[in-house]
Write a protein that holds these residues in place. Structure first.
Motif, PDB file in Angstrom:
ATOM      1  N   LEU A  80      79.023  86.442 -15.720  1.00  0.00           N
ATOM      2  CA  LEU A  80      77.944  87.424 -15.861  1.00  0.00           C
ATOM      3  C   LEU A  80      77.550  87.652 -17.318  1.00  0.00           C
ATOM      4  O   LEU A  80      76.370  87.869 -17.613  1.00  0.00           O
ATOM      5  N   ALA A  81      78.515  87.626 -18.229  1.00  0.00           N
ATOM      6  CA  ALA A  81      78.183  87.820 -19.648  1.00  0.00           C
ATOM      7  C   ALA A  81      77.287  86.690 -20.155  1.00  0.00           C
ATOM      8  O   ALA A  81      76.312  86.935 -20.888  1.00  0.00           O
ATOM      9  N   ARG A  82      77.593  85.457 -19.775  1.00  0.00           N
ATOM     10  CA  ARG A  82      76.741  84.329 -20.173  1.00  0.00           C
ATOM     11  C   ARG A  82      75.346  84.474 -19.569  1.00  0.00           C
ATOM     12  O   ARG A  82      74.337  84.135 -20.211  1.00  0.00           O
ATOM     13  N   ASP A  83      75.283  84.975 -18.341  1.00  0.00           N
ATOM     14  CA  ASP A  83      73.983  85.175 -17.696  1.00  0.00           C
ATOM     15  C   ASP A  83      73.166  86.228 -18.447  1.00  0.00           C
ATOM     16  O   ASP A  83      71.962  86.043 -18.681  1.00  0.00           O
ATOM     17  N   ILE A  84      73.798  87.318 -18.829  1.00  0.00           N
ATOM     18  CA  ILE A  84      73.095  88.388 -19.540  1.00  0.00           C
ATOM     19  C   ILE A  84      72.624  87.916 -20.910  1.00  0.00           C
ATOM     20  O   ILE A  84      71.476  88.181 -21.318  1.00  0.00           O
ATOM     21  N   LEU A  85      73.481  87.229 -21.630  1.00  0.00           N
ATOM     22  CA  LEU A  85      73.092  86.702 -22.946  1.00  0.00           C
ATOM     23  C   LEU A  85      71.900  85.770 -22.818  1.00  0.00           C
ATOM     24  O   LEU A  85      70.972  85.798 -23.644  1.00  0.00           O
ATOM     25  N   SER A  86      71.912  84.943 -21.782  1.00  0.00           N
ATOM     26  CA  SER A  86      70.809  84.002 -21.570  1.00  0.00           C
ATOM     27  C   SER A  86      69.513  84.734 -21.242  1.00  0.00           C
ATOM     28  O   SER A  86      68.449  84.408 -21.785  1.00  0.00           O
ATOM     29  N   ARG A  87      69.573  85.730 -20.371  1.00  0.00           N
ATOM     30  CA  ARG A  87      68.359  86.467 -19.989  1.00  0.00           C
ATOM     31  C   ARG A  87      67.773  87.246 -21.156  1.00  0.00           C
ATOM     32  O   ARG A  87      66.554  87.454 -21.224  1.00  0.00           O
ATOM     33  N   LEU A  88      68.632  87.680 -22.064  1.00  0.00           N
ATOM     34  CA  LEU A  88      68.162  88.424 -23.235  1.00  0.00           C
ATOM     35  C   LEU A  88      67.794  87.493 -24.392  1.00  0.00           C
ATOM     36  O   LEU A  88      67.378  87.960 -25.461  1.00  0.00           O
ATOM     37  N   GLY A  89      67.948  86.198 -24.173  1.00  0.00           N
ATOM     38  CA  GLY A  89      67.567  85.217 -25.188  1.00  0.00           C
ATOM     39  C   GLY A  89      68.428  85.241 -26.429  1.00  0.00           C
ATOM     40  O   GLY A  89      67.970  84.883 -27.522  1.00  0.00           O
ATOM     41  N   LEU A  90      69.673  85.654 -26.291  1.00  0.00           N
ATOM     42  CA  LEU A  90      70.568  85.749 -27.439  1.00  0.00           C
ATOM     43  C   LEU A  90      71.551  84.577 -27.438  1.00  0.00           C
ATOM     44  O   LEU A  90      72.300  84.390 -26.468  1.00  0.00           O
ATOM     45  N   LYS A  91      71.555  83.812 -28.502  1.00  0.00           N
ATOM     46  CA  LYS A  91      72.451  82.668 -28.614  1.00  0.00           C
ATOM     47  C   LYS A  91      73.616  83.015 -29.531  1.00  0.00           C
ATOM     48  O   LYS A  91      73.451  83.234 -30.728  1.00  0.00           O
ATOM     49  N   ALA A  92      74.801  83.064 -28.926  1.00  0.00           N
ATOM     50  CA  ALA A  92      76.026  83.341 -29.680  1.00  0.00           C
ATOM     51  C   ALA A  92      77.010  82.207 -29.436  1.00  0.00           C
ATOM     52  O   ALA A  92      76.828  81.380 -28.529  1.00  0.00           O
ATOM     53  N   THR A  93      78.054  82.154 -30.250  1.00  0.00           N
ATOM     54  CA  THR A  93      79.130  81.188 -30.029  1.00  0.00           C
ATOM     55  C   THR A  93      80.122  81.827 -29.073  1.00  0.00           C
ATOM     56  O   THR A  93      80.914  82.688 -29.455  1.00  0.00           O
ATOM     57  N   GLU A  94      80.059  81.429 -27.814  1.00  0.00           N
ATOM     58  CA  GLU A  94      80.867  82.068 -26.765  1.00  0.00           C
ATOM     59  C   GLU A  94      82.242  81.409 -26.688  1.00  0.00           C
ATOM     60  O   GLU A  94      82.359  80.180 -26.642  1.00  0.00           O
ATOM     61  N   ILE A  95      83.281  82.228 -26.666  1.00  0.00           N
ATOM     62  CA  ILE A  95      84.649  81.731 -26.542  1.00  0.00           C
ATOM     63  C   ILE A  95      85.328  82.417 -25.359  1.00  0.00           C
ATOM     64  O   ILE A  95      84.895  83.474 -24.915  1.00  0.00           O
ATOM     65  N   ASN A  96      86.396  81.790 -24.873  1.00  0.00           N
ATOM     66  CA  ASN A  96      87.114  82.316 -23.704  1.00  0.00           C
ATOM     67  C   ASN A  96      88.584  82.553 -24.022  1.00  0.00           C
ATOM     68  O   ASN A  96      89.385  81.624 -24.017  1.00  0.00           O
ATOM     69  N   ILE A  97      88.917  83.805 -24.306  1.00  0.00           N
ATOM     70  CA  ILE A  97      90.312  84.199 -24.510  1.00  0.00           C
ATOM     71  C   ILE A  97      90.509  85.558 -23.846  1.00  0.00           C
ATOM     72  O   ILE A  97      89.547  86.228 -23.468  1.00  0.00           O
ATOM     73  N   ASP A  98      91.776  85.999 -23.705  1.00  0.00           N
ATOM     74  CA  ASP A  98      92.004  87.297 -23.092  1.00  0.00           C
ATOM     75  C   ASP A  98      91.635  88.411 -24.076  1.00  0.00           C
ATOM     76  O   ASP A  98      91.521  88.190 -25.283  1.00  0.00           O
ATOM     77  N   GLN A  99      91.456  89.613 -23.544  1.00  0.00           N
ATOM     78  CA  GLN A  99      90.926  90.710 -24.351  1.00  0.00           C
ATOM     79  C   GLN A  99      91.848  91.125 -25.497  1.00  0.00           C
ATOM     80  O   GLN A  99      91.384  91.466 -26.591  1.00  0.00           O
ATOM     81  N   ASN A 100      93.154  91.102 -25.268  1.00  0.00           N
ATOM     82  CA  ASN A 100      94.077  91.484 -26.341  1.00  0.00           C
ATOM     83  C   ASN A 100      93.994  90.514 -27.516  1.00  0.00           C
ATOM     84  O   ASN A 100      93.983  90.930 -28.681  1.00  0.00           O
ATOM     85  N   ALA A 101      93.928  89.221 -27.215  1.00  0.00           N
ATOM     86  CA  ALA A 101      93.790  88.229 -28.285  1.00  0.00           C
ATOM     87  C   ALA A 101      92.445  88.378 -28.991  1.00  0.00           C
ATOM     88  O   ALA A 101      92.342  88.180 -30.211  1.00  0.00           O
ATOM     89  N   ALA A 102      91.416  88.752 -28.229  1.00  0.00           N
ATOM     90  CA  ALA A 102      90.095  88.933 -28.826  1.00  0.00           C
ATOM     91  C   ALA A 102      90.090  90.084 -29.828  1.00  0.00           C
ATOM     92  O   ALA A 102      89.493  89.985 -30.906  1.00  0.00           O
TER      93      ALA A 102
END
Length: 419
Positions: A212-234
């Motif tokens: 869903l986060a990737r979908d929202i970023l795409s709909r808002l036209g925002l290009k970020a460097t998306e990474i996948n880690i758990d929240q504590n590590a983030a």
């Protein structure tokens, strides 16, 4: 050689008698004999055990206690409780797990017990990965009778047929609560647009937040460097400056956010609600009451929300699984008022069991229960419910927009209540 322990004992006694006689030369011989007899006895008793261990299929060993004194746990393995119902949720720090846990605790009380102490109905929250995996677990995993999933993902899976025709293999029991988009960011990130080109964590891969986060970023036209880690590590990456923000979707308030504050250099970033999001998302708001350590007293943070749904496998009517789910529905729906206790999670205030999920089939016993108890709601009650919704969402529309929203709300109310 068959030498019992009694014979060994007699030999030792005789040896001690001789040892006290004035015949010192006999002592070593007697001791050697005793040692030999002991070794022979030990070897004789060990051989059967060795043979049993090395045999391809060892015969069952003799029970050390009578059957009636065996622990109940061993007996329970042979007679499992058929009334255990599993609910697949997300991670333990998520709101859906907290909701499932409260369902388990409330329904565990006030039940009669069986002859072995088992309760008539046991609800087992199951930690899952969330997102599509929760749907897959309900379809394929033994014991996963129900699951909590975002409505938008269900609609997408139905359209794509990635998991087959889930409109036939799944039913819904009730829409649940709204899950809000949280964007926790470093101090220098003031707006959502500031995330462009920055490293942003979108949760574990293929989780509900990731999709869903990737979908929202795409709909808002925002290009970020998306990474996948758990929240504590983030969060640790945010402390070091390697990550600008972390995104997650869960019902407010997220308990794990209580450990962070503005003094730590973190804050929640507002998310714009545009026309590109209206089809699948709702506007929502965070306030000081939700996150007192991150939001000032008079501050409001705009964000998005998505509905969650309690789904179940569409089991045959004559199956035990169907009967377990029917037992659950009757117990859960009948005791829904008990979840309005202030000690329960705030999200229970949003749940309307009678709400309808367009395009999906409700579990037949749930539909029957609602029809038998459904009452028409007077306009005054629906208006009061609408005003409560506006207060909780933080939306402040104009007078014209307010009436348009009320008409939409009234239409939803009547569909959900069967008017």
């Amino acid at each position: 050689m068959n030498i019992g322990l009694r014979g060994i004992f007699i030999a030792i006694v005789e040896d001690r008698k001789i040892a006290f006689r004035p015949h010192g030369k006999l002592v070593p011989m007697r001791l050697a004999t005793v040692v030999f007899l002991l070794l022979a006895c030990m070897f004789h008793q060990a051989v059967p055990s060795i043979a049993l261990t090395n045999a391809p299929e060892a015969a069952p060993q003799t029970q050390p206690y009578p059957m009636q004194t065996m622990p109940r746990l061993a007996q329970a393995k042979r007679s499992p409780n058929p009334n255990t119902v599993g609910i697949v949720t997300g991670r333990p720090n998520g709101t859906d797990f907290a909701i499932a846990q409260e369902i388990s605790m409330v329904l565990a009380t006030g039940q009669e017990t069986g002859p072995r102490g088992e309760v008539a109905l046991r609800i087992l929250p199951m930690v899952g990965k969330g997102g599509i995996q929760n749907v897959r677990d309900v379809l394929t995993l033994a014991g996963a009778d129900m699951g909590i999933a975002p409505k938008i993902l269900l609609d997408r899976l139905r359209a794509s047929k990635e998991l087959g025709d889930i409109s036939k293999s799944l039913v819904y029991i009730a829409p649940l609560f709204q899950e809000e988009l949280h964007v926790l960011a470093r101090r220098e990130i003031r707006t959502f647009a500031d995330l462009a080109g920055r490293r942003v964590n979108v949760g574990e891969e293929n989780s509900g937040t990731d999709i869903l986060a990737r979908d929202i970023l795409s709909r808002l036209g925002l290009k970020a460097t998306e990474i996948n880690i758990d929240q504590n590590a983030a969060v640790e990456g945010m402390r070091s400056g390697d990550i600008a923000a972390t995104v997650f979707i869960t019902g407010k308030p997220a308990r794990w956010l209580e450990r962070y504050a503005r003094e730590d250099g973190f804050h929640l970033v507002p998310v714009p609600y545009t026309s590109s999001l209206e089809e699948d998302y709702l506007p929502a708001t965070f306030t000081h009451q939700d996150y007192p350590n991150l939001i000032a007293t008079d501050e409001r943070i705009a964000t998005l929300a998505v509905g969650s749904v309690l789904i179940a496998y569409n089991a045959p009517r004559t199956s035990e699984r169907y009967q377990r789910l029917e037992t659950f529905v009757n117990a859960f729906f009948s005791r829904i008022s008990e979840f309005e206790n202030p000690a329960r999670h705030p999200k229970w205030k949003e749940i309307n069991l009678a709400a309808v999920l367009p395009g999906w089939t409700r579990f037949a016993p749930a539909e029957r229960w609602l029809k038998q108890r459904r009452l028409a709601a007077p306009d005054a009650e629906s208006r009061a419910e609408f005003e409560r919704y506006l207060d909780q969402s933080g939306i402040v529309p104009s007078a014209t927009e307010r009436e348009r929203l009320f008409k939409d709300f009234l239409r939803w109310w009547r569909e959900g209540r069967g008017r």
